[in-house]
Motif scaffolding. Structure first.
Motif, PDB file in Angstrom:
ATOM      1  N   ARG A  52       3.575 -23.769  41.007  1.00 15.03           N
ATOM      2  CA  ARG A  52       2.390 -23.204  40.347  1.00 15.03           C
ATOM      3  C   ARG A  52       2.634 -21.737  39.981  1.00 15.03           C
ATOM      4  NH1 ARG A  52      -2.965 -21.795  42.644  1.00 15.03           N
ATOM      5  NH2 ARG A  52      -4.112 -21.065  40.839  1.00 15.03           N
ATOM      6  N   ASP A  53       3.310 -21.019  40.905  1.00 12.61           N
ATOM      7  CA  ASP A  53       3.668 -19.624  40.635  1.00 12.61           C
ATOM      8  C   ASP A  53       4.525 -19.536  39.383  1.00 12.61           C
ATOM      9  OD1 ASP A  53       4.148 -18.277  44.017  1.00 12.61           O
ATOM     10  OD2 ASP A  53       2.369 -18.498  42.748  1.00 12.61           O
TER      11      ASP A  53
ATOM     12  N   LEU B  84      -3.458  -5.376  38.153  1.00 13.21           N
ATOM     13  CA  LEU B  84      -2.837  -6.097  39.260  1.00 13.21           C
ATOM     14  C   LEU B  84      -2.847  -5.314  40.562  1.00 13.21           C
ATOM     15  CD1 LEU B  84       0.223  -7.598  37.373  1.00 13.21           C
ATOM     16  CD2 LEU B  84      -1.863  -8.758  38.022  1.00 13.21           C
ATOM     17  N   SER B  85      -3.470  -4.121  40.549  1.00 14.44           N
ATOM     18  CA  SER B  85      -3.361  -3.292  41.749  1.00 14.44           C
ATOM     19  C   SER B  85      -4.145  -3.871  42.919  1.00 14.44           C
ATOM     20  CB  SER B  85      -3.849  -1.878  41.451  1.00 14.44           C
ATOM     21  OG  SER B  85      -5.194  -1.935  41.016  1.00 14.44           O
ATOM     22  N   ALA B  86      -5.003  -4.859  42.670  1.00 12.15           N
ATOM     23  CA  ALA B  86      -5.783  -5.446  43.760  1.00 12.15           C
ATOM     24  C   ALA B  86      -4.931  -6.365  44.625  1.00 12.15           C
ATOM     25  CB  ALA B  86      -6.971  -6.205  43.195  1.00 12.15           C
ATOM     26  N   PHE B  87      -3.796  -6.817  44.098  1.00 18.63           N
ATOM     27  CA  PHE B  87      -2.980  -7.778  44.846  1.00 18.63           C
ATOM     28  C   PHE B  87      -1.995  -7.056  45.754  1.00 18.63           C
ATOM     29  CE2 PHE B  87      -4.279 -11.617  42.721  1.00 18.63           C
ATOM     30  CZ  PHE B  87      -4.748 -11.163  41.516  1.00 18.63           C
TER      31      PHE B  87
ATOM     32  N   PRO C 202       5.708 -12.098  45.728  1.00 16.59           N
ATOM     33  CA  PRO C 202       6.792 -12.033  44.730  1.00 16.59           C
ATOM     34  C   PRO C 202       6.311 -12.245  43.298  1.00 16.59           C
ATOM     35  CG  PRO C 202       7.048 -13.956  46.160  1.00 16.59           C
ATOM     36  CD  PRO C 202       5.977 -13.125  46.754  1.00 16.59           C
ATOM     37  N   LYS C 203       5.367 -13.162  43.130  1.00 18.23           N
ATOM     38  CA  LYS C 203       4.886 -13.426  41.774  1.00 18.23           C
ATOM     39  C   LYS C 203       4.249 -12.178  41.175  1.00 18.23           C
ATOM     40  CE  LYS C 203       0.890 -15.097  40.951  1.00 18.23           C
ATOM     41  NZ  LYS C 203      -0.338 -15.933  40.922  1.00 18.23           N
ATOM     42  N   THR C 204       3.417 -11.524  41.945  1.00 24.67           N
ATOM     43  CA  THR C 204       2.734 -10.321  41.466  1.00 24.67           C
ATOM     44  C   THR C 204       3.717  -9.187  41.243  1.00 24.67           C
ATOM     45  OG1 THR C 204       0.869 -11.008  42.792  1.00 24.67           O
ATOM     46  CG2 THR C 204       0.769  -8.810  41.861  1.00 24.67           C
TER      47      THR C 204
ATOM     48  N   MET D 288       5.326  -9.787  37.963  1.00 23.77           N
ATOM     49  CA  MET D 288       4.366  -9.503  36.890  1.00 23.77           C
ATOM     50  C   MET D 288       4.218  -8.001  36.682  1.00 23.77           C
ATOM     51  SD  MET D 288       1.303 -12.176  37.623  1.00 23.77           S
ATOM     52  CE  MET D 288       1.143 -13.677  36.711  1.00 23.77           C
ATOM     53  N   ARG D 289       4.133  -7.284  37.802  1.00 25.06           N
ATOM     54  CA  ARG D 289       3.948  -5.846  37.705  1.00 25.06           C
ATOM     55  C   ARG D 289       5.163  -5.188  37.055  1.00 25.06           C
ATOM     56  NH1 ARG D 289       2.310  -3.639  43.086  1.00 25.06           N
ATOM     57  NH2 ARG D 289       0.159  -4.192  42.637  1.00 25.06           N
ATOM     58  N   GLN D 290       6.343  -5.685  37.419  1.00 30.65           N
ATOM     59  CA  GLN D 290       7.564  -5.136  36.852  1.00 30.65           C
ATOM     60  C   GLN D 290       7.610  -5.341  35.342  1.00 30.65           C
ATOM     61  OE1 GLN D 290      11.227  -6.796  38.333  1.00 30.65           O
ATOM     62  NE2 GLN D 290      12.471  -5.259  37.317  1.00 30.65           N
ATOM     63  N   ILE D 291       7.220  -6.554  34.926  1.00 26.69           N
ATOM     64  CA  ILE D 291       7.207  -6.859  33.496  1.00 26.69           C
ATOM     65  C   ILE D 291       6.246  -5.933  32.762  1.00 26.69           C
ATOM     66  CG2 ILE D 291       6.559  -8.606  31.781  1.00 26.69           C
ATOM     67  CD1 ILE D 291       7.616 -10.741  33.720  1.00 26.69           C
TER      68      ILE D 291
END
Lengths: 97, 94
Positions: free
Chosen positions: A21-22, B9-12, B17-19, B22-25
């Motif tokens: 899902r990720d 995204l700062s709430a996560f 790893p997924k976040t 995403m943040r890096q992108i």
């Protein structure tokens, strides 16, 4: 702004921990971000062209005067109209050859 | 500058790893955007404000730069709004 290198620390992220899902979410995220990046790039190109076309007199103020702002807006619309004309013409050429 | 509606995204937790990816992108996209803007600002304002490079930048040239930068960024915002509105309109009419 964060140092650009700060993000690369995340390159040590353990991607094997990602669930299916990720992965799906990331896939969609990348697609969306790519589109946003393409739009940003188009805006940079348009601003480049339209600034040259619309700001013709000496720069004294930081504001757009009442001729410059509509010129910018028209510039965007006419550029996209022209883009469409080019596409149609190319299609015509391709189909007649 | 106008944002194109990027998610916050700062709430996560950054350990997810997924976040983190995403943040890096998002960060790299932001860096790229800023670099592009700086390049264009430099190019346009140097062209406009320094027609004949001397041995130093005069006060007049410096204030021209300030005005030019503000003007360019305002233009960027105007164009951004116009462009996004146009593509949204075309997407909805097909």
């Amino acid at each position: 702004m964060d140092s650009p290198l700060a993000g690369t620390a995340a390159a040590n992220v353990d991607l094997s921990k990602l669930t299916d899902r990720d992965k799906q979410e990331l896939q969609q995220f990348v697609v969306n971000e790519s589109q946003k990046a393409r739009i940003q790039q188009s805006i940079h190109s348009l601003t480049d062209v339209c600034f040259r076309k619309c700001i013709t007199s000496k720069i004294t103020s930081g504001k757009l005067d009442r001729y410059e702002e509509p010129c910018m807006q028209n510039c965007v619309d006419r550029f996209l109209d022209a883009n469409y004309v080019v596409l149609k013409e190319l299609e015509k050429m391709r189909s007649s050859s | 500058m106008d944002s194109l509606g990027g998610s916050n995204l700062s709430a996560f937790a950054s350990s997810d790893p997924k976040t983190a990816v995403m943040r890096q992108i998002q960060q790299e996209a932001a860096v790229q955007n800023a670099r592009m803007l700086m390049e264009k600002l430099n190019e346009h304002c140097f062209e406009r404000c320094v027609p004949k490079p001397g041995s130093s930048l005069s006060k007049g040239e410096e204030s021209c730069f300030t005005a030019c930068m503000e003007k360019y960024m305002t233009a960027w915002n105007v164009i951004s709004r116009q462009y996004v509105a146009r593509i949204q309109k075309e997407a909805s009419t097909g």
